[in-house]
Scaffold this motif. Structure first.
Motif, mmCIF file in Angstrom:
data_model
loop_
_atom_site.group_PDB
_atom_site.id
_atom_site.type_symbol
_atom_site.label_atom_id
_atom_site.label_comp_id
_atom_site.label_asym_id
_atom_site.label_seq_id
_atom_site.Cartn_x
_atom_site.Cartn_y
_atom_site.Cartn_z
ATOM 1 N N VAL A 101 -28.633 -31.132 -22.260
ATOM 2 C CA VAL A 101 -27.589 -31.862 -24.255
ATOM 3 C C VAL A 101 -26.358 -30.647 -23.755
ATOM 4 C CG1 VAL A 101 -27.279 -31.941 -25.837
ATOM 5 C CG2 VAL A 101 -29.495 -32.502 -24.695
ATOM 6 N N LEU A 102 -25.080 -30.941 -23.635
ATOM 7 C CA LEU A 102 -24.302 -30.179 -23.911
ATOM 8 C C LEU A 102 -23.554 -30.012 -25.751
ATOM 9 C CD1 LEU A 102 -22.600 -28.119 -21.385
ATOM 10 C CD2 LEU A 102 -20.677 -29.745 -22.565
ATOM 11 N N THR A 103 -22.792 -29.149 -25.632
ATOM 12 C CA THR A 103 -22.084 -29.367 -26.714
ATOM 13 C C THR A 103 -20.852 -29.206 -27.618
ATOM 14 O OG1 THR A 103 -22.852 -27.791 -27.720
ATOM 15 C CG2 THR A 103 -23.749 -29.931 -29.002
ATOM 16 N N LYS A 104 -19.897 -29.987 -27.030
ATOM 17 C CA LYS A 104 -18.498 -28.821 -26.703
ATOM 18 C C LYS A 104 -17.372 -29.082 -28.455
ATOM 19 C CE LYS A 104 -14.913 -30.160 -25.037
ATOM 20 N NZ LYS A 104 -14.005 -30.957 -24.026
ATOM 21 N N LYS A 105 -16.941 -27.937 -28.502
ATOM 22 C CA LYS A 105 -15.352 -28.126 -29.320
ATOM 23 C C LYS A 105 -14.828 -29.067 -29.299
ATOM 24 C CE LYS A 105 -16.642 -23.972 -32.004
ATOM 25 N NZ LYS A 105 -17.398 -23.359 -31.697
ATOM 26 N N ALA A 106 -14.024 -30.195 -30.045
ATOM 27 C CA ALA A 106 -13.846 -31.393 -29.591
ATOM 28 C C ALA A 106 -11.969 -30.122 -29.621
ATOM 29 C CB ALA A 106 -13.163 -32.051 -31.512
ATOM 30 N N HIS A 107 -10.621 -30.814 -28.664
ATOM 31 C CA HIS A 107 -9.814 -30.095 -28.677
ATOM 32 C C HIS A 107 -8.725 -31.561 -29.239
ATOM 33 C CE1 HIS A 107 -10.785 -26.291 -26.552
ATOM 34 N NE2 HIS A 107 -11.807 -27.527 -26.155
ATOM 35 N N PRO A 108 -7.605 -30.646 -29.315
ATOM 36 C CA PRO A 108 -6.467 -32.077 -29.639
ATOM 37 C C PRO A 108 -6.589 -33.320 -29.228
ATOM 38 C CG PRO A 108 -5.564 -30.025 -29.967
ATOM 39 C CD PRO A 108 -6.357 -29.565 -29.573
ATOM 40 N N PHE A 109 -6.251 -32.644 -27.286
ATOM 41 C CA PHE A 109 -7.025 -33.326 -26.626
ATOM 42 C C PHE A 109 -7.790 -34.675 -26.360
ATOM 43 C CE2 PHE A 109 -9.136 -31.305 -23.310
ATOM 44 C CZ PHE A 109 -8.373 -29.930 -23.486
ATOM 45 N N ASP A 110 -8.859 -33.983 -27.225
ATOM 46 C CA ASP A 110 -10.167 -34.866 -27.013
ATOM 47 C C ASP A 110 -10.258 -36.112 -28.570
ATOM 48 O OD1 ASP A 110 -11.840 -33.520 -25.031
ATOM 49 O OD2 ASP A 110 -11.800 -31.900 -26.112
ATOM 50 N N LYS A 111 -8.926 -36.485 -29.333
ATOM 51 C CA LYS A 111 -9.583 -37.259 -29.914
ATOM 52 C C LYS A 111 -9.318 -38.412 -30.029
ATOM 53 C CE LYS A 111 -9.476 -33.375 -33.736
ATOM 54 N NZ LYS A 111 -8.358 -32.573 -34.129
ATOM 55 N N VAL B 112 -26.654 -34.675 -21.731
ATOM 56 C CA VAL B 112 -25.767 -35.019 -21.883
ATOM 57 C C VAL B 112 -24.750 -34.554 -23.193
ATOM 58 C CG1 VAL B 112 -26.288 -37.052 -24.509
ATOM 59 C CG2 VAL B 112 -27.698 -36.993 -22.498
ATOM 60 N N ARG B 113 -23.401 -35.334 -22.977
ATOM 61 C CA ARG B 113 -22.504 -34.456 -24.080
ATOM 62 C C ARG B 113 -22.042 -34.389 -25.257
ATOM 63 N NH1 ARG B 113 -18.033 -31.006 -21.045
ATOM 64 N NH2 ARG B 113 -19.091 -31.042 -19.022
ATOM 65 N N MET B 114 -22.500 -34.685 -26.388
ATOM 66 C CA MET B 114 -21.254 -34.179 -27.491
ATOM 67 C C MET B 114 -20.959 -33.731 -27.747
ATOM 68 S SD MET B 114 -25.315 -34.407 -29.482
ATOM 69 C CE MET B 114 -24.969 -36.048 -30.177
ATOM 70 N N MET B 115 -19.460 -33.839 -28.797
ATOM 71 C CA MET B 115 -19.116 -32.737 -29.012
ATOM 72 C C MET B 115 -18.842 -32.974 -30.256
ATOM 73 S SD MET B 115 -14.648 -34.671 -28.671
ATOM 74 C CE MET B 115 -14.791 -35.432 -27.152
ATOM 75 N N GLU B 116 -18.335 -31.616 -31.155
ATOM 76 C CA GLU B 116 -18.917 -31.263 -32.239
ATOM 77 C C GLU B 116 -17.780 -31.670 -33.453
ATOM 78 O OE1 GLU B 116 -18.903 -26.463 -32.134
ATOM 79 O OE2 GLU B 116 -20.712 -26.940 -30.112
ATOM 80 N N THR B 117 -18.393 -32.726 -33.907
ATOM 81 C CA THR B 117 -17.857 -32.695 -35.311
ATOM 82 C C THR B 117 -17.755 -33.140 -36.313
ATOM 83 O OG1 THR B 117 -18.795 -35.212 -35.053
ATOM 84 C CG2 THR B 117 -17.146 -34.950 -33.563
#
Lengths: 312, 311
Positions: B162-172, B141-146
């Motif tokens: 569970v993977l968390t990732k920082k939101a990059h501009p292109f993720d928005k 399960v992946r989720m963005m750090e918002t």
């Protein structure tokens, strides 16, 4: 002098090379300014091909008038160009979302980083684009509002009728424009024409502007034209976007780059099976059609035209 | 179950593309599940189809608990699926970069806007999706750090990671990001396959969603408790690259535990057949991602490793 900026080995008996042509004065000194012209980030944008050819030809014809270094990068996405692919093939990534790149990254990111490294330190850069296959654009300079003060005087030299100070996909973060300006290389993006085609008239117009810009930068000592005085749009509300409400085949009723009056017909979306008109698109205001749909097949939402408000 | 049309894209010569929604139960907007936005996400389509089948059965047995509505949108892009194109077939735009969309915008912006109008307001949002770099993953399960993400809720799917990732501009422009910013707890569920169907991992994904819905009190469904997930930050994954191009021969696969110095893959000369490079494990760990194409280009990421983790 032809130089290789980056080479990446491909799987089977081929290496991808991105090359540039460096033009230098007959008697170079160490202190010359350097000007870069780059194009072909999107493999389907070919308008810059004529400009690169003509720029090199005209400089070499009167090389004694060159007083700075000119680096011409005519094709930074060679695999895309030769496979009629806008993005970088195999990775299916938009190269203009890969900057400033990563030297340790994959092919697209690595190439982007090497290009930025190669241009770093230049005194000016021009990034030439050619819309896409869907829309025809008049030659126009695009820049971000934050760069307006610094870059507008150069934008006005490029001999376009229109300078658009407005965020667009051409100048978003991760674009070459954005990355180079971020590292102190003044950079302008130029849009013109349509994908997969060369419009010689537009190319000739921009070429004259490039020589005027080079003269201003102290790189060219020959005679140059007096550039056109462009309309500058700094407000989004001066540009009206017309989208299709129906699907079908778009038949334009106006000519690109011409004035239009409120209520004039821009074009029709027709059904070629039933022989009926699905939508007639009219201009909501007076102005000039600076973007016009080129690819005829449309869905609801497809961009048909952009009109710059003003006198027709 | 009620079927409804969320949005229609009219076409000159193809059938109109109806984006369909399937509603189960009645009441407050409990959970929304969204399938493929891209034309190569066949495994994700298959998972959605199996989920609709299971939810239909569950609803018939009265096992959707009171005052809970579930919406499933099995695909946003059958136009591209049917012509085997990854992105929107006409202009190559990526619907999962168009959210929250624009009702007056381009075709894919209108798709995103109309779908977002239908999916917003749910307590939980689940999307089946593929990664932009082709390859195979461990199910996770992946989720963005918002700032709105909840790792503890993501753990309730019972998937191993569970993977968390920082939101990059292109993720928005992704659905996940916009769901979160709009108050929905959003999760992206990744299955190992994309363009091919893997029954085992499809069943695992369906079970994970049903397990989550059970634990959130939305349905009643008896299933195995699954895993207590390991939480991984994307930035902590170790990228392993190939130094040459050629024919790629992977020796280890996602989920495998590997030791420092172990040979993970080989690159073979495409003409003479000799091994020209070996990919060596730079650390102990578990393979999280693996390149899966038969060819490889130098500098390409071929593995991502969860360092110093053991089975």
């Amino acid at each position: 002098m032809i130089k290789t900026v980056v080479s990446v080995g491909l799987p089977v008996l081929e290496t991808m090379h991105i090359k540039k042509n460096r033009l230098t004065p007959k008697s170079p000194k160490a202190s010359e300014k350097r000007f870069c012209v780059i194009t072909g980030i999107h493999g389907d944008e070919l308008e810059g091909q004529y400009i690169c050819y003509e720029l090199i030809r005209r400089i070499e014809e009167k090389i004694e008038l060159l007083s700075g270094t000119v680096d011409v990068y005519p094709c930074v996405n060679p695999l895309g160009m030769e496979s009629i692919t806008r993005r970088v093939p195999t990775f299916d990534l938009d190269m203009n979302r890969s900057f400033p790149g990563d030297l340790e990254g994959d092919m697209s990111e690595h190439a982007a980083a090497k290009i930025v490294d190669d241009i770093a330190g230049a005194d000016f850069c021009l990034d030439l684009h050619a819309s896409n296959i869907f829309l025809r654009e008049i030659p126009q300079v695009r820049l971000l509002k934050e760069h307006q003060e610094k870059l507008m005087k150069y934008a006005k030299l490029l001999n376009t009728e229109f300078v658009w100070v407005h965020p667009s996909p051409t100048i978003q973060p991760a674009s070459l424009y954005h990355s180079l300006n971020s590292i102190g290389v003044p950079t302008l993006a130029v849009e013109m024409g349509v994908g997969m085609r060369i419009t010689k008239q537009f190319g000739d117009q921009i070429i004259e502007g490039i020589f005027a810009l080079m003269k201003e930068l102290g790189i060219w000592e020959g005679e140059v034209i007096q550039p056109k005085d462009p309309i500058i749009s700094t407000a989004k509300d001066r540009v009206t976007l017309l989208h299709a409400n129906a699907s079908g085949i778009f038949l334009p009723s106006v000519e690109h780059w011409k004035g239009i009056k409120k209520g004039d017909e821009v074009g029709k979306i027709v059904n070629s099976l039933t022989g009926t008109i699905e939508q007639t698109i009219t201009a909501p205001n007076d102005g000039m059609v600076f973007t016009l749909r080129e690819y005829p097949v449309v869905y609801g939402g497809s961009l048909i035209a952009r009109i710059l408000e003003g006198e027709a | 179950m009620f079927q409804e049309v969320i949005h229609t894209v009219k076409s000159p010569y193809r059938d109109d593309m109806h984006i369909l929604g399937y509603r189960f139960g009645r009441g407050s907007k409990a959970a929304c599940i969204v399938g493929p936005t891209r034309g190569n996400e066949i495994q994700q389509l298959y998972i959605c189809s199996q989920l609709i089948k299971e939810l239909s059965r569950i609803e018939k047995t009265g096992a959707i608990l009171n005052n809970n509505e579930i919406l499933v949108i099995p695909t946003l892009n059958q136009f591209s699926i049917n012509v085997e194109k990854r992105f929107w077939a006409m202009d190559k735009t990526d619907i999962n970069r168009m959210f929250p969309g624009d009702m007056e915008g381009e075709t894919t912006e209108q798709i995103a806007a109309n779908v977002f109008e239908a999916v917003k307001g749910f307590s939980y949002g689940i999307q089946f999706i593929s990664f932009h770099t082709p390859g195979e993953f461990i199910p996770h399960v992946r989720m963005m750090e918002t700032g709105f993400q909840s790792v503890s809720l993501a753990n309730l799917f019972g998937l191993p990671y569970v993977l968390t990732k920082k939101a990059h501009p292109f993720d928005k422009g992704t659905l996940n990001y916009n769901w979160q910013m709009n108050g929905t707890n959003a999760f992206s569920v990744y299955s190992p396959e994309t363009a091919t169907i893997d029954e085992k991992s499809a069943r695992q994904a369906v079970s994970a969603v049903l397990r989550f819905l059970t634990r959130m009190g939305i349905i009643k469904y008896n299933c195995h408790s699954g895993y207590i997930a390991s939480i991984v930050e994307e930035e902590s994954l170790m990228s392993i690259r190939t130094d040459v191009s050629g024919i790629y021969r992977p020796l280890r696969h996602p989920g495998d535990e590997v030791k420092f110095g172990e040979i993970l893959a080989e690159v073979v000369d495409p003409i003479e057949g000799e091994v020209i490079s070996q990919i060596i494990a730079p650390s102990d760990g578990i393979i999280f991602f693996a390149h899966s194409k038969p060819l490889v280009i130098q500098n390409c990421i071929v593995y991502k490793l969860i360092r110093r983790l053991h089975e």
